[in-house]
Design an enzyme around this catalytic site. Structure first.
Site, short mmCIF file in Angstrom:
data_model
loop_
_atom_site.label_atom_id
_atom_site.label_comp_id
_atom_site.label_asym_id
_atom_site.label_seq_id
_atom_site.Cartn_x
_atom_site.Cartn_y
_atom_site.Cartn_z
N ARG A 72 -3.19 11.03 -11.35
CA ARG A 72 -2.24 11.60 -10.40
C ARG A 72 -0.83 11.58 -10.98
O ARG A 72 -0.05 12.52 -10.81
CB ARG A 72 -2.29 10.81 -9.07
CG ARG A 72 -3.63 10.87 -8.37
CD ARG A 72 -3.70 9.93 -7.19
NE ARG A 72 -3.54 8.54 -7.60
CZ ARG A 72 -3.49 7.50 -6.75
NH1 ARG A 72 -3.59 7.70 -5.45
NH2 ARG A 72 -3.35 6.27 -7.20
N HIS A 132 0.86 -1.20 0.00
CA HIS A 132 0.00 0.00 0.00
C HIS A 132 0.89 1.24 0.00
O HIS A 132 1.41 1.64 -1.03
CB HIS A 132 -0.94 -0.05 1.20
CG HIS A 132 -2.00 1.01 1.22
ND1 HIS A 132 -2.43 1.68 0.09
CD2 HIS A 132 -2.74 1.53 2.25
CE1 HIS A 132 -3.37 2.55 0.40
NE2 HIS A 132 -3.57 2.49 1.72
N HIS A 148 -2.52 -1.12 -11.64
CA HIS A 148 -3.27 -0.66 -10.47
C HIS A 148 -4.42 -1.64 -10.24
O HIS A 148 -4.94 -2.23 -11.19
CB HIS A 148 -3.82 0.75 -10.71
CG HIS A 148 -4.41 1.39 -9.49
ND1 HIS A 148 -5.73 1.22 -9.13
CD2 HIS A 148 -3.86 2.20 -8.54
CE1 HIS A 148 -5.96 1.89 -8.02
NE2 HIS A 148 -4.86 2.49 -7.64
#
Length: 466
Positions: free
Chosen positions: A359, A303, A350
């Site tokens: 982003r 993460h 992803h």
């Protein structure tokens, strides 16, 4: 017995679900009073929507659940409600319906700046509205007023060995701050259910205000001389954090910090840190407990540590290439060789996205403008041009495009924030905004304690064979 009596008072103080969420009279500043009024108005609409869904569509089937979903991390299982943001596989994250491109364009900026202020994104997530410049200025001032850290918390941080991982230090600091939780204090007095969100908001504002200070404290004691740099309440929330780190006085570092903290602020509710915060908060643990737990999830290699690992990979590639100029052709060959050796290329793909992460693209725009000749950015750029096609050729990758982690480390490194173990703390300062917004809204619309059903593999096998 005292605790049982406390719970009884709380239950007896409950209110019908149809009650109007009206902010209670407090000594709140004008900007907080305005903020509460906006949240209350929107919450009234959303509670009506929730009631209608439960009454008229409560039994409606919205998705089939497969064995794979049950085993492989509940991927794509629509089993949560998060009002603040939504992640679309093709368009990326949207804050209250606005894409990150729209957010960066429409949200207020610092004087002379071009990157949206993260505290303006916080306002948007909480209210569903783009704040005015005046509202943003007052909101920033409010956060500054709430930023003081009790001396015992600083002492607690200083009691930890400096070699303790920065994320561990941050989690400990969050728990040390918990004794001042306004939500917990009011809950113990027996507050009404329709007051939960107000005191959740008070804690949320405090947490967001304080986390840059403890984060800077952790950086200074772990990597520098331990001396805290002055807090500057005359500049915005993100710039003050950037300057407390003491790594660069360049205004562009303030700008990239604003951009990074705005881009990472929220990512719907299913990611590890947000889901952990939601789960813990659903037990009515206060925001400090919830975010301390979320931080432990954010610290995981799968993460929040991902941008750190991506930078380490880029630096290794740079070292291996030596004096060779990174080009699309060179990186194509390098990527093919890497995959043949059974190694992984981090920063591409992803769990949800199926296109290039917005982003990433916004950080790329910043780099093209501010550091196009940086050798590490040139390597990042060559990877962007080469690697997706290589991954696509394998036929094994659903999304071969870069995510934000493939770029963030380069920007931090360029502006002299080179301690990779600290990168997840910066992420945490940002994501705190989203998780705190989600916590407030979970209380505002009365979401219950989360309790999914788990089954052993043999039961799953029996169900699969029916």
């Amino acid at each position: 017995m005292d605790r049982i009596n406390c719970i009884a008072r709380h239950v007896n103080a409950g209110c019908p679900t149809a009650s109007v969420l009206t902010p209670q009279a407090t000594a709140a500043s004008p900007i907080v009073a305005s903020l509460k009024s906006k949240i209350a108005a929107l919450a009234q609409k959303q509670n009506a929507r929730k009631a209608d869904l439960l009454k008229n569509h409560g039994e409606k089937k919205i998705q089939d659940l497969t064995v794979e979903m049950a085993i492989n991390g509940a991927r794509s299982v629509k089993a949560m409600v998060t009002d603040t943001s939504d992640l679309d596989a093709n368009k990326g994250i949207a804050y209250r319906g606005k894409s990150l491109y729209e957010c960066n364009k429409e949200l207020p900026k610092a004087p002379g700046g071009s990157c949206a202020l993260p505290e303006a994104a916080f306002w948007l997530l909480l209210t569903g509205e783009v704040p005015t410049d005046a509202e943003t200025k007052s909101f920033t001032e409010e956060l500054h007023k709430r930023s003081s850290i009790p001396s015992n918390v600083m002492t607690t941080i200083d009691s930890l060995p400096t070699e303790t991982h920065p994320m561990t230090q941050l989690s400990v600091a969050m728990l040390a701050l918990q004794k001042d939780s306004k939500f917990a204090a009011q809950y113990n007095k027996g507050m009404k259910k329709n007051e939960y969100w107000e005191f959740a908001l008070e804690d949320a504002l405090d947490v967001v205000a304080k986390i840059p200070v403890v984060a800077a404290k952790i950086y200074r004691r772990t990597f520098k001389d331990g001396k805290m740099l002055p807090y500057n309440a005359n500049i915005d929330w993100a710039a003050n954090y950037a300057q407390m780190l003491g790594v660069s006085s360049d205004e562009d570092f303030n700008e990239v910090t604003r951009l990074y903290l705005m881009l990472h602020a929220d990512h719907e509710g299913g990611n590890v840190s947000a889901h952990t915060g939601h789960l813990v908060g659903s037990a009515l643990s206060d925001p400090y407990y919830a975010w301390a737990a979320g931080l432990c999830g954010l610290a995981g290699p799968l993460h929040g540590l991902a941008n750190q690992e991506c930078l380490a990979w880029l630096l290794d590639v740079q070292k291996e290439l030596g004096n060779q100029t990174p080009t699309k052709e060179l990186l194509t060959s390098f990527a093919e060789k890497t995959l043949k050796e059974g190694k992984v290329i981090p920063g591409f793909g992803h769990a949800v996205l199926r296109n290039t992460d917005p982003r990433y693209m916004l950080e790329r725009e910043f780099a093209l403008k501010h550091c196009p000749k940086d050798p590490l950015f040139q390597l990042v750029d060559a990877c962007y041009q080469a690697i997706p096609a290589v991954l696509e050729k394998t036929g094994k990758v659903k999304n071969p495009f870069p995510n934000v982690d493939a770029h963030s480390g380069q920007l931090m490194y360029f502006y002299n924030l080179k301690e990779q173990n600290y990168y997840t703390v910066v992420f945490a300062v940002s994501r705190c905004i989203g998780v705190m917004s989600q916590y407030v809204w979970a209380r505002a619309i009365g979401l219950p304690i989360e309790r999914p059903k788990s089954v052993p593999l043999d039961v799953l096998e029996q169900l699969a064979k029916k």
